[in-house]
Design an enzyme around this catalytic site. Structure first.
Site, PDB file in Angstrom:
ATOM      1  N   PRO A   1     -13.011 -15.768  28.490  1.00 15.70           N
ATOM      2  CG  PRO A   1     -11.681 -15.374  26.582  1.00 15.70           C
ATOM      3  CD  PRO A   1     -12.799 -16.249  27.099  1.00 15.70           C
ATOM      4  N   GLY A   2     -12.239 -12.570  29.820  1.00 17.54           N
ATOM      5  CA  GLY A   2     -12.624 -11.158  29.827  1.00 17.54           C
ATOM      6  C   GLY A   2     -11.357 -10.319  29.871  1.00 17.54           C
TER       7      GLY A   2
ATOM      8  NE  ARG B   1      -8.392  -4.801  37.910  1.00 13.01           N
ATOM      9  CZ  ARG B   1      -7.136  -5.103  38.108  1.00 13.01           C
ATOM     10  NH1 ARG B   1      -6.189  -4.231  37.829  1.00 13.01           N
ATOM     11  NH2 ARG B   1      -6.804  -6.281  38.572  1.00 13.01           N
TER      12      ARG B   1
ATOM     13  CE1 TYR C   1     -11.546  -7.114  42.968  1.00 17.79           C
ATOM     14  CE2 TYR C   1     -11.049  -5.598  41.181  1.00 17.79           C
ATOM     15  CZ  TYR C   1     -11.925  -6.446  41.812  1.00 17.79           C
ATOM     16  OH  TYR C   1     -13.179  -6.636  41.291  1.00 17.79           O
TER      17      TYR C   1
ATOM     18  CB  CYS D   1     -13.501  13.381  49.794  1.00 17.83           C
ATOM     19  SG  CYS D   1     -13.455  13.829  51.498  1.00 17.83           S
TER      20      CYS D   1
ATOM     21  CE1 TYR E   1     -14.299  -8.001  35.295  1.00 19.72           C
ATOM     22  CE2 TYR E   1     -12.015  -8.474  34.730  1.00 19.72           C
ATOM     23  CZ  TYR E   1     -13.335  -8.864  34.813  1.00 19.72           C
ATOM     24  OH  TYR E   1     -13.692 -10.117  34.381  1.00 19.72           O
TER      25      TYR E   1
HETATM   26  C1  LIG Z   1     -15.761 -12.589  35.541  1.00 15.58           C
HETATM   27  C2  LIG Z   1     -16.080 -13.864  34.870  1.00 15.58           C
HETATM   28  C3  LIG Z   1     -15.346 -14.280  33.752  1.00 15.58           C
HETATM   29  C4  LIG Z   1     -14.161 -13.518  33.210  1.00 15.58           C
HETATM   30  O1  LIG Z   1     -13.066 -13.549  34.038  1.00 15.58           O
HETATM   31  P1  LIG Z   1     -11.683 -12.898  33.536  1.00 15.58           P
HETATM   32  O2  LIG Z   1     -10.774 -13.049  34.677  1.00 15.58           O
HETATM   33  O3  LIG Z   1     -11.950 -11.491  33.190  1.00 15.58           O
HETATM   34  O4  LIG Z   1     -11.236 -13.695  32.344  1.00 15.58           O
HETATM   35  C5  LIG Z   1     -15.761 -15.427  33.116  1.00 15.58           C
HETATM   36  N1  LIG Z   1     -16.808 -16.162  33.563  1.00 15.58           N
HETATM   37  C6  LIG Z   1     -17.528 -15.801  34.647  1.00 15.58           C
HETATM   38  C7  LIG Z   1     -18.662 -16.621  35.065  1.00 15.58           C
HETATM   39  C8  LIG Z   1     -17.183 -14.645  35.326  1.00 15.58           C
HETATM   40  O5  LIG Z   1     -17.873 -14.300  36.407  1.00 15.58           O
END
Ligand SMILES: *Cc1c(COP(=O)(O)O)cnc(C)c1O
Length: 424
Positions: free
Chosen positions: A280-281, A317, A321, A348, A377
């Site tokens: 998870p990120g 973002r 996105y 700009c 991000y």
């Molecule tokens: C970006 C990424 C993540 C994390 O994704 P999240 O949506 O931020 O949880 C995990 N594994 C890989 C390989 C990624 O490229």
């Protein structure tokens, strides 16, 4: 105004980690990225509680500030890194090399060497990469642990730019070719097969694609076992979404309830019980952080434009996105909304819109606009476009403040530029 989780309002001011954000703007100026340490720890622990037996490899690309990585290292996190730079930061933060997985679809030889020298496992994205890696590992007389990144051909309902497991995606080895790929790796020198890896996308708000991915991965693992390939870990990546607007987001517990029974049942009969790895990120970092920016000017034109001092140089973002981030007027946090405003940056480019048509309290010059949920991000995708030095990052913790990244100066824009002598 509705705040969530760790945000509070006192005397009309937005409070983060026990600190008044209006005071922070007076002390440090704006724009400012402000991160709440307690929230990072709480998010991580919620994830770990849902998956007590799994390894959590935090996705460093979402936010690789050294202090953030240190906090997560203290919590016991490993790291998913996607570049030599992220690997460098993760190691500097003290994340143990045996808890790091080096991912990437196009790694340089130098990056592979760096991973091999540091005994970091590598998620290999092609047979071509496997051969290169084997040569490098041979050169260093090292046995390098690998997984292959599988393209599981799964379609999560998310923004197309963050769907990474579709069959046409650039990531991973096509599902159908996985078995032959592992067989080749079996007889490749200096390579030790340890795991299997996939990552289906980001900001996923439905647990069913994760279930589908888990099932597909377990089926592969079972098939591999029949060829005598026994894996130590199954990494199903990251991607759990959060509620940026008013979406209903599954919790780590919801995810665990769906995938753990399948994982446990599916791996029971295997000779080796592989460990589950998750990456998870966004879930860990997104809601820990706000971007505090000041209104330079309010203009009543086709829309009510509020021009602020942060643009897509600091938060890309929305432009990249079409992302929605909630907005709070930080010095009027409990005032009634009365008008519709569009918050725009100073860049700009007409795409430099941070928030469109938001119903907010009356905004005047010098009011403070807080953009919520920018911990993932956000800063990590920032740039100096338009000659704008990056802003400072602060960490707040139970009423205390630390600078975790200094604001850049104008000279920092020039720091690595070299004038050929004839121009001096
Ligand atoms: C970006 C990424 C993540 C994390 O994704 P999240 O949506 O931020 O949880 C995990 N594994 C890989 C390989 C990624 O490229």
């Amino acid at each position: 105004m509705s705040t969530r989780g760790h945000l509070e309002v006192k005397n009309s001011h937005l409070i983060l980690g026990g600190v008044d954000t209006v005071t922070l703007s007076e002390q440090f100026g704006t724009p400012l990225y402000i991160t709440n340490e307690a929230r990072i720890r709480a998010n991580y622990r919620r994830f770990k509680e849902a998956f007590p037996d799994a390894e959590i490899y935090y996705a460093a690309k979402s936010n690789y500030n050294l202090t953030v990585l240190k906090i997560l290292a203290e919590e016991g996190a490993g790291a998913d890194v996607f570049s030599g730079g992220e690997l460098h930061c993760a190691l500097k933060a003290g994340i143990p090399s045996d808890k790091i997985l080096f991912n990437g679809n196009s790694k340089t030889d130098a990056e592979l060497e760096m991973a091999v020298k540091n005994n970091v496992r590598i998620s290999v994205d092609s047979l071509d990469e496997l051969r290169t890696l084997s040569e490098i590992a041979h050169k260093y007389d090292n046995l390098v642990g690998i997984s292959f990144r599988v393209n599981p051909d799964i379609s999560p309902r998310t923004h197309p730019k963050i769907a990474t497991g579709l069959k046409e995606s650039k990531f991973g080895i096509p599902f159908k070719e996985i078995i032959v790929t592992y067989k080749e790796a079996q007889s490749t020198e200096n390579i030790k097969i340890e795991g299997i890896h996939c990552h289906i996308g980001s900001q996923i708000l439905d647990v069913s694609p994760f279930l589908e991915a888990t099932k597909k991965m377990i089926n592969l693992v079972k098939e591999l076992a029949r060829f005598g390939i026994h894996l130590e870990f199954i990494d199903i990546g990251g991607g759990l979404g959060i509620s940026y607007e008013n979406e209903v987001a599954p919790s780590p517990k919801d995810l665990a309830d769906v995938i753990l029974p399948v994982f446990v049942e599916g791996t029971k009969a295997l000779e080796i019980h592989p460990k589950l790895v998750l990456e998870p990120g966004r879930y860990i970092m997104a809601d820990t952080t706000i971007l505090l920016t000041k209104a330079n000017t309010v203009k009543h034109a086709y829309r009510n434009f509020v021009g602020v001092d942060a643009g897509f140089n600091l938060l890309i973002r929305p432009a990249m996105y079409d992302a929605h981030h909630r907005i709070v007027v930080a010095n009027k946090a409990d005032e009634k909304s009365s008008s519709v405003y569009t918050i725009v940056g100073p860049i700009c480019e007409s795409g430099d819109v941070l928030a469109r048509d938001r119903f907010l309290p009356k905004i005047e010059k010098d009011d403070l606009i807080a953009i919520l949920d920018v911990g993932a991000y956000g800063f990590s995708m920032s740039s100096q476009y338009n000659g704008r030095p990056r802003c400072a990052e602060l960490l707040v913790h139970h009423g205390k403040v630390d600078i975790i990244r200094k604001e850049e100066s104008y000279d920092d824009l020039l720091v690595n530029q070299v004038l050929p002598s004839r121009f001096r």
